[in-house]
Design a protein around this motif. Structure first.
Motif, mmCIF file in Angstrom:
data_model
loop_
_atom_site.group_PDB
_atom_site.id
_atom_site.type_symbol
_atom_site.label_atom_id
_atom_site.label_comp_id
_atom_site.label_asym_id
_atom_site.label_seq_id
_atom_site.Cartn_x
_atom_site.Cartn_y
_atom_site.Cartn_z
ATOM 1 N N ALA A 24 -3.437 -2.429 -14.473
ATOM 2 C CA ALA A 24 -3.167 -2.466 -13.034
ATOM 3 C C ALA A 24 -3.536 -3.831 -12.453
ATOM 4 O O ALA A 24 -2.760 -4.434 -11.702
ATOM 5 C CB ALA A 24 -3.924 -1.346 -12.333
ATOM 6 N N THR A 25 -4.701 -4.310 -12.801
ATOM 7 C CA THR A 25 -5.144 -5.616 -12.322
ATOM 8 C C THR A 25 -4.224 -6.726 -12.816
ATOM 9 O O THR A 25 -3.840 -7.614 -12.049
ATOM 10 C CB THR A 25 -6.596 -5.892 -12.773
ATOM 11 O OG1 THR A 25 -7.443 -4.865 -12.244
ATOM 12 C CG2 THR A 25 -7.086 -7.245 -12.300
ATOM 13 N N GLY A 26 -3.856 -6.680 -14.067
ATOM 14 C CA GLY A 26 -3.010 -7.714 -14.658
ATOM 15 C C GLY A 26 -1.580 -7.717 -14.157
ATOM 16 O O GLY A 26 -0.905 -8.739 -14.205
ATOM 17 N N SER A 27 -1.112 -6.570 -13.672
ATOM 18 C CA SER A 27 0.292 -6.466 -13.256
ATOM 19 C C SER A 27 0.486 -6.438 -11.749
ATOM 20 O O SER A 27 1.576 -6.701 -11.257
ATOM 21 C CB SER A 27 0.906 -5.199 -13.846
ATOM 22 O OG SER A 27 0.299 -4.049 -13.276
ATOM 23 N N MET A 75 0.401 4.250 -9.412
ATOM 24 C CA MET A 75 1.840 3.986 -9.563
ATOM 25 C C MET A 75 2.228 3.869 -11.031
ATOM 26 O O MET A 75 3.310 4.294 -11.419
ATOM 27 C CB MET A 75 2.248 2.721 -8.791
ATOM 28 C CG MET A 75 2.212 2.891 -7.282
ATOM 29 S SD MET A 75 3.178 4.291 -6.658
ATOM 30 C CE MET A 75 4.822 3.802 -7.083
ATOM 31 N N ILE A 76 1.343 3.319 -11.853
ATOM 32 C CA ILE A 76 1.636 3.240 -13.281
ATOM 33 C C ILE A 76 1.816 4.650 -13.837
ATOM 34 O O ILE A 76 2.776 4.925 -14.560
ATOM 35 C CB ILE A 76 0.529 2.486 -14.044
ATOM 36 C CG1 ILE A 76 0.514 1.014 -13.627
ATOM 37 C CG2 ILE A 76 0.720 2.618 -15.552
ATOM 38 C CD1 ILE A 76 -0.675 0.214 -14.168
ATOM 39 N N ARG A 77 0.899 5.553 -13.465
ATOM 40 C CA ARG A 77 1.028 6.944 -13.938
ATOM 41 C C ARG A 77 2.321 7.574 -13.428
ATOM 42 O O ARG A 77 3.010 8.294 -14.151
ATOM 43 C CB ARG A 77 -0.174 7.767 -13.469
ATOM 44 C CG ARG A 77 -1.433 7.481 -14.225
ATOM 45 C CD ARG A 77 -2.567 8.455 -13.808
ATOM 46 N NE ARG A 77 -3.839 7.809 -13.973
ATOM 47 C CZ ARG A 77 -4.518 7.174 -13.021
ATOM 48 N NH1 ARG A 77 -4.049 7.131 -11.794
ATOM 49 N NH2 ARG A 77 -5.678 6.609 -13.287
ATOM 50 N N SER A 88 -0.412 -2.693 -23.771
ATOM 51 C CA SER A 88 -0.287 -3.985 -24.450
ATOM 52 C C SER A 88 0.097 -5.058 -23.429
ATOM 53 O O SER A 88 0.421 -4.755 -22.274
ATOM 54 C CB SER A 88 0.804 -3.900 -25.525
ATOM 55 O OG SER A 88 2.078 -3.743 -24.900
ATOM 56 N N ASN A 89 0.108 -6.285 -23.883
ATOM 57 C CA ASN A 89 0.567 -7.384 -23.014
ATOM 58 C C ASN A 89 2.032 -7.183 -22.629
ATOM 59 O O ASN A 89 2.434 -7.511 -21.509
ATOM 60 C CB ASN A 89 0.358 -8.732 -23.702
ATOM 61 C CG ASN A 89 -1.103 -9.115 -23.751
ATOM 62 O OD1 ASN A 89 -1.885 -8.726 -22.891
ATOM 63 N ND2 ASN A 89 -1.485 -9.868 -24.771
ATOM 64 N N ASP A 90 2.843 -6.652 -23.539
ATOM 65 C CA ASP A 90 4.255 -6.378 -23.224
ATOM 66 C C ASP A 90 4.372 -5.326 -22.122
ATOM 67 O O ASP A 90 5.244 -5.429 -21.249
ATOM 68 C CB ASP A 90 5.011 -5.909 -24.465
ATOM 69 C CG ASP A 90 5.281 -7.042 -25.453
ATOM 70 O OD1 ASP A 90 5.173 -8.230 -25.058
ATOM 71 O OD2 ASP A 90 5.594 -6.729 -26.611
ATOM 72 N N ASP A 91 3.503 -4.310 -22.172
ATOM 73 C CA ASP A 91 3.514 -3.283 -21.122
ATOM 74 C C ASP A 91 3.190 -3.899 -19.762
ATOM 75 O O ASP A 91 3.830 -3.580 -18.756
ATOM 76 C CB ASP A 91 2.504 -2.172 -21.437
ATOM 77 C CG ASP A 91 2.850 -1.375 -22.679
ATOM 78 O OD1 ASP A 91 4.052 -1.161 -22.942
ATOM 79 O OD2 ASP A 91 1.905 -0.962 -23.389
ATOM 80 N N VAL A 92 2.204 -4.780 -19.744
ATOM 81 C CA VAL A 92 1.833 -5.448 -18.493
ATOM 82 C C VAL A 92 2.976 -6.327 -18.007
ATOM 83 O O VAL A 92 3.265 -6.379 -16.806
ATOM 84 C CB VAL A 92 0.518 -6.254 -18.664
ATOM 85 C CG1 VAL A 92 0.218 -7.106 -17.434
ATOM 86 C CG2 VAL A 92 -0.647 -5.307 -18.945
ATOM 87 N N ARG A 98 4.832 -6.054 -14.448
ATOM 88 C CA ARG A 98 5.039 -7.191 -13.534
ATOM 89 C C ARG A 98 6.505 -7.259 -13.096
ATOM 90 O O ARG A 98 6.813 -7.559 -11.948
ATOM 91 C CB ARG A 98 4.627 -8.500 -14.206
ATOM 92 C CG ARG A 98 3.151 -8.685 -14.286
ATOM 93 C CD ARG A 98 2.826 -10.076 -14.839
ATOM 94 N NE ARG A 98 1.425 -10.177 -15.134
ATOM 95 C CZ ARG A 98 0.926 -10.668 -16.253
ATOM 96 N NH1 ARG A 98 1.730 -11.142 -17.197
ATOM 97 N NH2 ARG A 98 -0.365 -10.717 -16.446
ATOM 98 N N PHE A 99 7.407 -7.009 -14.034
ATOM 99 C CA PHE A 99 8.840 -6.968 -13.721
ATOM 100 C C PHE A 99 9.094 -5.898 -12.659
ATOM 101 O O PHE A 99 9.807 -6.133 -11.678
ATOM 102 C CB PHE A 99 9.625 -6.662 -15.004
ATOM 103 C CG PHE A 99 11.118 -6.661 -14.842
ATOM 104 C CD1 PHE A 99 11.867 -7.763 -15.201
ATOM 105 C CD2 PHE A 99 11.787 -5.536 -14.358
ATOM 106 C CE1 PHE A 99 13.253 -7.767 -15.066
ATOM 107 C CE2 PHE A 99 13.166 -5.525 -14.226
ATOM 108 C CZ PHE A 99 13.905 -6.643 -14.575
#
Length: 155
Positions: free
Chosen positions: A7-10, A16-18, A40-44, A48-49
């Motif tokens: 959440a912090t990274g994105s 909202m992620i849930r 993962s970083n890809d998930d973040v 972000r997208f």
């Protein structure tokens, strides 16, 4: 990383992620033995997208379509452009509606005395319902014609 870090990274809240996961906008992520989500970083990057898409006002459905196109390396940019053009048209329609609402409210406020008396054109208009408001929101049509002498007349 856990959901709080994602959440912090994105910039997308954990709630909202849930939600995005529950509706299938994002794939279910792996979980620890204790049931905690692992991102993962890809998930973040995907989150972000989504965050950027949401900031631009795209609907959940449009975000899903954009995500599908983003992951499709053989996509046609015309498909992405069409989604954006459709969204622009919708935003412009909403802006027009907001201008009409503002014009109507400004008219009503300008005609309200704002004193201690009970008469209030704002309340009167609201009590008439949608039909009265939509009629007032439309700009007057100005008609022009040229008289026989060649002078322009406006009425």
């Amino acid at each position: 990383m856990n959901i709080g870090e994602a959440a912090t990274g994105s910039g997308v809240s954990a709630k909202m992620i849930r939600y995005y996961e529950s509706i299938g906008l994002i794939a279910n992520v792996s979980r620890t033995d204790a049931g905690y989500r692992i991102y993962s970083n890809d998930d973040v990057h995907t989150l972000r997208f989504i965050r950027r898409s949401r900031d631009l006002g795209f609907s959940v459905e449009q975000m899903g379509n954009l995500l599908a196109l983003w992951s499709d390396r053989s996509r046609a940019s015309a498909d992405v452009k069409q989604i954006a053009l459709d969204h622009i048209a919708e935003l412009e329609r909403k802006m027009h509606e907001l201008r009409d609402m503002t014009r109507t409210l400004r008219h009503l406020v300008d005609h309200c005395q704002g004193n201690g008396r009970p008469h209030c054109p704002i309340i009167e208009d609201l009590s008439k319902g949608h039909e009265a408001a939509s009629l007032r929101a439309r700009p007057k049509q100005t008609k022009r014609r040229t008289d026989p002498a060649g002078h322009r007349q406006t009425f």
